[in-house]
Design a protein around this motif. Sequence first.
Motif, short mmCIF file in Angstrom:
data_model
loop_
_atom_site.label_atom_id
_atom_site.label_comp_id
_atom_site.label_asym_id
_atom_site.label_seq_id
_atom_site.Cartn_x
_atom_site.Cartn_y
_atom_site.Cartn_z
N SER A 124 0.17 22.40 116.38
CA SER A 124 -0.85 22.14 117.39
C SER A 124 -2.26 22.40 116.83
N ALA A 125 -2.37 23.46 116.02
CA ALA A 125 -3.68 23.81 115.42
C ALA A 125 -4.20 22.67 114.55
N ILE A 126 -3.38 22.17 113.62
CA ILE A 126 -3.90 21.14 112.70
C ILE A 126 -4.21 19.84 113.44
N ALA A 127 -3.43 19.56 114.50
CA ALA A 127 -3.70 18.34 115.27
C ALA A 127 -5.04 18.42 115.98
N GLY A 128 -5.57 19.62 116.14
CA GLY A 128 -6.87 19.80 116.77
C GLY A 128 -7.97 20.15 115.79
N GLY A 129 -7.71 20.03 114.49
CA GLY A 129 -8.78 20.25 113.49
C GLY A 129 -8.88 21.67 112.96
N THR A 130 -7.94 22.52 113.32
CA THR A 130 -7.98 23.92 112.87
C THR A 130 -7.04 24.10 111.68
N THR A 131 -7.58 24.61 110.57
CA THR A 131 -6.80 24.73 109.34
C THR A 131 -6.34 26.16 109.07
N THR A 132 -6.96 27.13 109.74
CA THR A 132 -6.56 28.54 109.58
C THR A 132 -6.47 29.19 110.95
N MET A 142 -0.85 14.24 125.02
CA MET A 142 -1.41 14.04 123.68
C MET A 142 -1.17 15.23 122.76
N LEU A 143 -0.82 16.37 123.34
CA LEU A 143 -0.89 17.62 122.57
C LEU A 143 0.45 17.97 121.91
N HIS A 144 0.39 18.89 120.95
CA HIS A 144 1.54 19.20 120.10
C HIS A 144 2.07 20.62 120.30
N HIS A 145 1.53 21.33 121.28
CA HIS A 145 2.05 22.67 121.55
C HIS A 145 3.37 22.56 122.33
N TRP A 196 -3.34 15.89 109.20
CA TRP A 196 -3.45 15.21 110.52
C TRP A 196 -4.24 13.94 110.31
N ASP A 197 -3.65 12.81 110.67
CA ASP A 197 -4.32 11.51 110.58
C ASP A 197 -4.10 10.83 111.92
N ARG A 198 -5.11 10.90 112.76
CA ARG A 198 -4.91 10.52 114.17
C ARG A 198 -4.49 9.05 114.29
N ASP A 199 -5.03 8.21 113.41
CA ASP A 199 -4.77 6.77 113.55
C ASP A 199 -3.54 6.31 112.78
N ALA A 200 -3.01 7.14 111.91
CA ALA A 200 -1.85 6.71 111.11
C ALA A 200 -0.89 7.87 110.91
N GLY A 201 -0.04 8.07 111.87
CA GLY A 201 1.04 9.06 111.69
C GLY A 201 0.87 10.35 112.45
N GLY A 202 -0.33 10.65 112.94
CA GLY A 202 -0.50 11.92 113.66
C GLY A 202 -0.34 13.10 112.72
N VAL A 203 0.56 14.01 113.03
CA VAL A 203 0.80 15.15 112.15
C VAL A 203 1.56 14.66 110.92
#
Length: 494
Positions: free
Chosen positions: A91-99, A425-428, A455-462
């Motif tokens: 869920s973190a990486i899908a929202g732009g958080t890497t750490t 839309m979310l991954h949690h 995370w590539d929102r337009d091609a594959g998601g996570v």
Amino acid sequence: MLVAMEFDLFILNGVVVLENEVGEFDIAIKDEKIAKVVPRGGLEGMVTKKTIDAQNGCVMPGGIDSHVHLNEPFIMAGGRCADDYESGTRSAIAGGTTTIISFAPQSKNEPSLLAALKETHELADSNCYSDYSFHALCTSAGPLAISEFPALRAAGISSLKFFMAFEDLQLHDDEILDVLLAARRNQMTLLVHAENGQVISWMTKQLEKEGLFDPKWHISSHPPVAETEAASRAIALAGFIDVPILIVHVSQPAVAETIRAAKKLGLPIFAETCPQYLFLTRDDLDKPGFEGAKCVCSPPPRNASDHEGIWRGLEDGTLTVFSSDHCPFVYEDENGGKKSSISKEYPNGRFQYIPNGCPGVETRLALAFSAKRLKLQKFVEVSATYAAKMYGLYPQKGALIPGKSDADVTIWYPEDESFTLSNKMLHHNVDYTPYEGQTLNQWPRYTILRGKVVWDRDAGGVVGNKGYGKFLERGVSSLAAPLRPEHDWNARDF
Ligand code: URP
Ligand code: ZN
Ligand code: ZN
Ligand code: ZN
């Protein structure tokens, strides 16, 4: 003949947010690190395996969420949080958080903080999509726990959270002093949940006597004074021991004002706020049926008119970090830890038994970025850079410094396109978001962790993998230092 160096990834044509400027730069990545940041066009003629065209979208360091609860047992909830390390970091990486920095909670039957750390490593290691570290979480500050601070430091844990509220979890003032002194001697950063537990218990009793059980009464049971009193006391005790603290999840402008005043006096007092205190209000706890339970967290969301003071706190540096306090519980589920209150152990429909906490690790950055309230550099500071500095990760994390920083990058879309946020839309691993139906105009297009697109929102998601996320050993804070670090604290000086 010289062979040209081949880079792993170029990010071209972005508007890049650096610490000292925002501008048109191109980025080269090699061996998981930022290798070059050059004016646009400056990588022409160089060789790379892969290129991303940012198309004038914003490019910034990956988000750092320094307040996340994953796979923790919650006494009050009669269960565990809904997200484990796999679903929470996905869920973190899908929202732009890497750490993320989550917690290693001491348990009631096992006073050792090191045992808690070992157990938390077992839950996290090889399960994470993002990089991760832990804060120690101390709910009982006995001699064993205190004696373990040096070993925690040696294990790369340089911060510890304690509570001033919640029976069974909170420390009393004498224990708080023990923790403050040990933290000072071991250069640990302390996170303080500043609410007065006895005020909350007393108010809860008053409300229950009057038969007021609905979720909205959770707000009345956590009156503003519970937070203002505890914050002032925490600042006073930290000043006495001369040790930095960070007050977590500040909900009210009045608390921000107290922190501002302490900073003006030169005290090393830091603070955090969270999306709940910018995007939710008390009305969200007063929804039909038991729906209000979804937004029960502590401190509670306050009035809409309070949001402005919290934004101002972020803008002027009073509030240092913006994190999610992601503390997920499902609303409707039979597996315990749920918010909808139908369990055998807990009487139906009483606010005091609703597990406290809201999910938000995935929506944190998009909510704040879409609000366009903070200048770009301030947005990056509060959502990444300051957390890295506060918790001993800088400049490896939270910046884009060639040769020094990991290649953790979030790339946004070049243009705004409004959409309605929905939990679908979310991954949690949660069956709702408190922000359902909010209009957003931005979402991360790519998340890159140590040079790899995850995370590539337009091609594959996570597109990252479980287990790619690494444990981060942290050093001392580069923001927080005691006023007199050279002096040992000595009772005879008083
Ligand atoms: O309500 C909240 N904030 N739950 C999470 C635990 C904490 O106090 O951070
Ligand atoms: Zn007591
Ligand atoms: Zn807390
Ligand atoms: Zn929390």
